[in-house]
Design an enzyme around this catalytic site. Structure first.
Site, PDB file in Angstrom:
ATOM      1  N   GLY A  45      36.796  36.659  40.784  1.00  0.00           N
ATOM      2  CA  GLY A  45      35.981  35.885  40.222  1.00  0.00           C
ATOM      3  C   GLY A  45      35.747  36.252  38.717  1.00  0.00           C
ATOM      4  O   GLY A  45      35.714  35.419  37.914  1.00  0.00           O
ATOM      5  N   CYS A  46      35.555  37.310  38.616  1.00  0.00           N
ATOM      6  CA  CYS A  46      35.246  37.963  37.379  1.00  0.00           C
ATOM      7  C   CYS A  46      36.464  37.985  36.392  1.00  0.00           C
ATOM      8  O   CYS A  46      36.223  37.736  35.140  1.00  0.00           O
ATOM      9  CB  CYS A  46      34.604  39.373  37.600  1.00  0.00           C
ATOM     10  SG  CYS A  46      32.975  39.394  38.566  1.00  0.00           S
ATOM     11  N   THR A  47      37.440  38.387  36.902  1.00  0.00           N
ATOM     12  CA  THR A  47      38.703  38.211  36.182  1.00  0.00           C
ATOM     13  C   THR A  47      38.975  36.933  35.893  1.00  0.00           C
ATOM     14  O   THR A  47      39.366  36.686  34.459  1.00  0.00           O
ATOM     15  CB  THR A  47      40.144  39.028  36.993  1.00  0.00           C
ATOM     16  OG1 THR A  47      39.753  40.181  37.219  1.00  0.00           O
ATOM     17  CG2 THR A  47      41.251  38.943  36.200  1.00  0.00           C
TER      18      THR A  47
END
Length: 151
Positions: A45-47
Site C-alpha cells: 500500500g505504501c509503495t
C-alpha cells in the site's frame, strides 16, 4: 493535539532522505505543502501511494506545491525506497514518532499499524485538507483536487 482544517501547519524538523536536517519553516508558509504520513517503506500500500505521488508529482509542482512523505523508517530505509522507486520528493525519518504525534495521526487496524493521513496546507501554511484513509491512492486525488480549488 488534533489538528483541524484552518489550523496552521505545525513546525517540524527531521532527517531527510539524504541524512540532512530538514526544517519545515524553509517551505511552510512560502508554498503549498502536502505532508503525507504512511506506515512503512516497501509495503504494497505504501509503495503504491508513493508511486502515485511520484507519477503525479509534476501536477503538484505545476500548482507550486511540495510533497513530503513521513514514516518512522530510518534514513537508510528511505534512501533505498526513494532510489528503488525514483521518488522525486522528500521522505522524512520520524523514528521517534514525534512528528506523527505533533500532527495527531491516529493508528489504524486496532492501533497496531501507524495511520495513513495526508495534510494539505496552502501557501500561507493554513491546513485546507486533512484526509485519513488506509487506501493510499485516494490521498493523491484528494490532495490534487483541494489544491486546484485553492490555488
Amino acid at each position: 493535539m488534533t489538528l483541524k482544517v484552518g489550523d496552521a501547519l505545525p513546525n517540524f524538523k527531521a532527517k531527510d532522505t539524504n541524512g540532512t536536517d530538514f526544517d519545515s519553516q524553509t517551505i511552510v508558509g512560502k508554498k503549498p505543502v502536502v505532508v503525507y504520513f504512511y506506515p512503512k517503506d516497501n509495503t504494497p500500500g505504501c509503495t503504491a501511494e508513493a508511486c502515485s505521488f511520484r507519477d503525479q508529482y509534476e501536477d503538484f509542482k505545476d500548482l507550486g506545491a511540495e510533497i513530503i512523505g513521513i514514516s518512522s523508517d530510518s534514513v537508510v530505509s528511505h534512501q533505498k525506497f526513494s532510489k528503488q522507486y525514483q521518488l522525486p520528493f522528500l521522505l522524512l525519518s520520524d523514528e521517534n514518532k514525534k512528528i506523527r504525534k505533533l500532527f495527531g495521526v491516529p493508528n489504524d487496524l486496532l492501533g497496531l499499524i501507524p495511520g495513513r493521513a495526508t495534510y494539505v496546507a496552502d501557501k500561507n501554511g493554513k491546513i485546507i485538507l486533512i484526509f485519513n484513509s488506509m487506501s493510499g491512492k485516494i490521498h493523491i486525488k484528494k490532495a490534487l483536487e483541494i489544491l486546484q480549488k485553492n490555488i
